[in-house]
Write an enzyme that holds these catalytic residues in place. Structure first.
Site, PDB file in Angstrom:
ATOM      1  N   GLY A 271      10.954  37.301  40.891  1.00 44.70           N
ATOM      2  CA  GLY A 271      11.893  38.048  40.044  1.00 44.70           C
ATOM      3  C   GLY A 271      13.336  37.922  40.509  1.00 44.70           C
ATOM      4  N   ARG A 272      13.563  38.110  41.801  1.00 48.87           N
ATOM      5  CA  ARG A 272      14.947  38.099  42.305  1.00 48.87           C
ATOM      6  C   ARG A 272      15.532  36.698  42.370  1.00 48.87           C
ATOM      7  NH1 ARG A 272      11.164  39.809  45.551  1.00 48.87           N
ATOM      8  NH2 ARG A 272      10.670  38.835  47.544  1.00 48.87           N
ATOM      9  N   GLU A 357      15.041  42.766  49.466  1.00 46.69           N
ATOM     10  CA  GLU A 357      13.671  42.710  48.977  1.00 46.69           C
ATOM     11  C   GLU A 357      12.941  41.528  49.622  1.00 46.69           C
ATOM     12  OE1 GLU A 357      12.736  44.353  44.847  1.00 46.69           O
ATOM     13  OE2 GLU A 357      12.507  42.203  44.596  1.00 46.69           O
ATOM     14  N   LYS A 508       5.874  51.391  41.712  1.00 49.19           N
ATOM     15  CA  LYS A 508       5.285  51.280  40.373  1.00 49.19           C
ATOM     16  C   LYS A 508       4.006  52.131  40.300  1.00 49.19           C
ATOM     17  CE  LYS A 508       7.284  46.700  39.349  1.00 49.19           C
ATOM     18  NZ  LYS A 508       7.176  45.355  38.811  1.00 49.19           N
TER      19      LYS A 508
HETATM   20  C1  G6Q Z   1      11.858  40.986  42.160  1.00 49.87           C
HETATM   21  C2  G6Q Z   1      10.968  42.130  42.121  1.00 49.87           C
HETATM   22  C3  G6Q Z   1      11.329  43.175  41.115  1.00 49.87           C
HETATM   23  C4  G6Q Z   1      11.058  42.784  39.676  1.00 49.87           C
HETATM   24  C5  G6Q Z   1      11.120  44.029  38.813  1.00 49.87           C
HETATM   25  C6  G6Q Z   1      10.872  43.732  37.355  1.00 49.87           C
HETATM   26  O1  G6Q Z   1      11.727  40.032  42.876  1.00 49.87           O
HETATM   27  O2  G6Q Z   1       9.657  41.721  41.994  1.00 49.87           O
HETATM   28  O3  G6Q Z   1      12.669  43.565  41.223  1.00 49.87           O
HETATM   29  O4  G6Q Z   1      11.952  41.815  39.249  1.00 49.87           O
HETATM   30  O5  G6Q Z   1      10.186  44.966  39.303  1.00 49.87           O
HETATM   31  O6  G6Q Z   1       9.626  43.140  37.161  1.00 49.87           O
HETATM   32  P1  G6Q Z   1       9.274  42.466  35.800  1.00 49.87           P
HETATM   33  O7  G6Q Z   1      10.203  41.319  35.561  1.00 49.87           O
HETATM   34  O8  G6Q Z   1       7.842  42.034  35.923  1.00 49.87           O
HETATM   35  O9  G6Q Z   1       9.455  43.511  34.728  1.00 49.87           O
END
Ligand code: G6Q
Length: 546
Positions: A271-272, A357, A508
């Protein structure tokens, strides 16, 4: 559980510890006096970025030992494993291939035998077509009006990258489009983002890798209600006003978004690390496909630099090692990132997630607790605002705060002598932090005796200065990739998994347990600790009050 030989028992680590004892009190004033050439010598360049690391508390010996540590932990092999698509995210058994997102069209990166580069470009091409149709006005909403407002709904990695990059590249944005970013499940975020928008001209981009994130889905559902309420309730409007960016086609369809309007990426993009993927669609709509590709080119240039440049001239390697030097040997707990550019106003927030993170971990790849410090607390905001606020503590407080100063030789908005003034501040700050002001110098200025001690600046505060010519899409790509790879270098040395995020998963799960307790009509049986039970009861009792 296998317990690996600890990093702190490596001969290279021990040599650094001994060297630290020997040089920790050496002052930058003396280091510069002995070697005036270090300001030009301790510099490196790559992908359009110039790094001056001469104002660090290092000697040639320090650098030699740090570079030896990087060799000893197998940084080269680990780097090749990442670029080669090996499943280096060991807890989730996934490849880590944000570098594939910026690979050239004819590139080859294999994941379990499949070349993923054609897939990356297929998605990019689909994004280009869509972005062009929105920018050109041929994508119309339910009533036939072109899109004027784009609202990205996402959180964490699906928000911070796009919003940071949109702010950073706003200069290049098509100004008749309004871009908004909604992330917080606090209804205020969506309410404020939509209150002055016409639903007939609004496109929602729901960005979620998993498409199960409660905040994002809650916001997306409320956005759908807002849209339908504004457009007379015809469900068919959803297809014209909603697109999804995700790895999860089944959930996207369940939500009611046409799979044809879904832009995909794969689970080997964290995600990041995801905004150069489909997650960057809002940015591509804002700045246009050509600028977006230029940005990918900047990422790629830094990827190549990281892969090819010798360690002693390799920007991410040098910055990673310097961070280890302060965090693990001097005991510094934070890193300030201070961009001297208004467009980079969300850059530190973005880096906070990227770094904290990734490297906020306490066990090694084998699950053994570490006996050394890992990722730093990252913080900061644009200069010169910070100078009038928290810089006091950096100059004269009791904490050692290494800082990265970022600046540009040319401004995008020439206005009188603003830019020279801005840059004068940057240079002056790093100079003052390094050299300080001695008691003798303060006295020589005729300062009254009772103030002398208060007006002494010890100096010896370490900084990196990163200069680029101009804030272009390519420069931004290079800058982001620089920090991504710096994080990788540090994670490799600390022997931790920089690519999972169980701490995020915990949040979560916890909220999912409490939210039914808040929603229940009858008082629920609460089995939390005494504090949490009492807080939930008070909230339930008072939420209707007033
Ligand atoms: C990033 C993390 C976290 C993630 C969010 C949104 O590396 O995993 O910040 O991006 O929790 O997750 P979704 O894109 O699955 O909604």
């Amino acid at each position: 559980m296998t317990v690996t030989a600890s990093l702190t028992r490596h001969p290279e680590w021990r040599a650094l510890a001994a060297h630290h004892v020997a040089i920790k009190d050496r002052h930058l004033r003396d280091l510069f006096a002995e070697d005036p050439g270090r300001g030009e010598r301790l510099t490196a360049e790559g992908a359009g970025l110039y790094l001056d690391y001469s104002k660090h508390r290092v000697t040639d010996e320090t650098l030699r030992l740090l570079l030896a540590l990087a060799e000893a932990v197998g940084l080269k092999a680990r780097r090749e494993a990442m670029f080669g698509g090996e499943p280096i995210n060991s807890t989730e058994r996934r490849a880590v291939l944000h570098v594939a997102l910026r690979a050239p069209r004819d590139g080859t990166i294999l994941v379990e035998g499949e070349n993923v580069v054609p897939f990356v470009h297929q998605v990019l091409d689909k994004m280009v077509d869509f972005a062009e149709s929105v920018r050109g006005g041929s994508w119309t909403g339910q009533t036939g009006k072109p899109v004027r407002n784009v609202v990205n709904i996402g959180i964490g990695g699906s928000d911070l990258g796009p919003v940071m990059a949109y702010e950073a590249l706003r200069f290049y944005a098509q100004r008749n489009l309004t871009l908004r970013f909604v992330s917080n499940v606090d209804g205020t975020d969506l309410a404020e983002a939509t209150r002055d928008l016409d639903p007939a001209e609004t496109l929602f981009i729901v960005a979620s890798k998993t498409f199960t994130t409660i905040e994002t889905l809650t916001n997306a559902r409320s956005a759908r209600e807002w849209l339908l309420a504004g457009l007379g309730g015809d469900e068919a409007a959803v297809a014209k006003h909603f697109v999804a960016l995700s790895t999860n086609a089944a959930e996207v369809q369940k939500f009611g978004i046409d799979p044809a309007n879904m832009f995909e990426f794969r689970d080997w993009v964290g995600g990041r690390y995801s905004y150069p993927s489909a997650i960057g669609l809002s940015l591509m709509i804002a700045i246009g496909p050509d600028r977006f590709r230029e940005m990918l080119g900047g990422f790629r240039a830094m990827d190549e630099h990281f892969r090819d440049a010798p360690f002693e001239r390799n920007l991410p390697v040098l910055m990673g090692l310097l961070g280890i030097w302060y965090g693990d040997f001097f005991g510094a707990e934070t890193l300030a990132v201070l961009p001297y550019d208004q467009y980079l106003n969300r850059f530190s927030a973005y880096l906070q997630q990227l770094d904290m993170e990734s490297n906020g971990k306490r066990v090694t790849l084998d699950g053994a607790p570490v006996d050394y410090q890992t990722g730093p607390i990252v913080w900061g905001q644009p200069g010169t605002n910070g100078q009038h606020a928290f810089y006091q503590l950096i100059h004269q407080g009791t904490k050692l705060i290494p800082a990265d100063f970022l600046g540009f030789c040319q401004t995008l908005n020439p206005l009188g002598d603003h830019h020279d003034l801005l840059m004068a501040n940057l240079f002056a700050q790093t100079e003052a932090l390094a050299f300080g002001k001695t008691e003798a110098e303060v006295r020589a200025e005729g300062v009254p005796e009772h103030q002398v001690a208060h007006r002494v600046f010890p100096g010896n505060r370490p900084t990196s200065t990163i200069l680029a010519d101009r804030l272009t899409p390519a420069t931004l790509g290079a800058l982001v990739a620089l920090y991504e790879h710096k994080v990788f270098v540090q994670g490799t040395i600390w022997n931790i998994n920089s690519f999972d995020q169980w701490g995020v998963e915990l949040g979560k799960a916890l909220a999912n347990r409490i939210s039914p307790e808040l929603a229940a009509d009858a008082d629920p049986d609460l089995a939390h600790d005494g504090s949490t039970n009492a807080l939930i009861r008070r909230y339930r009792a008072r939420r209707g009050a007033g």
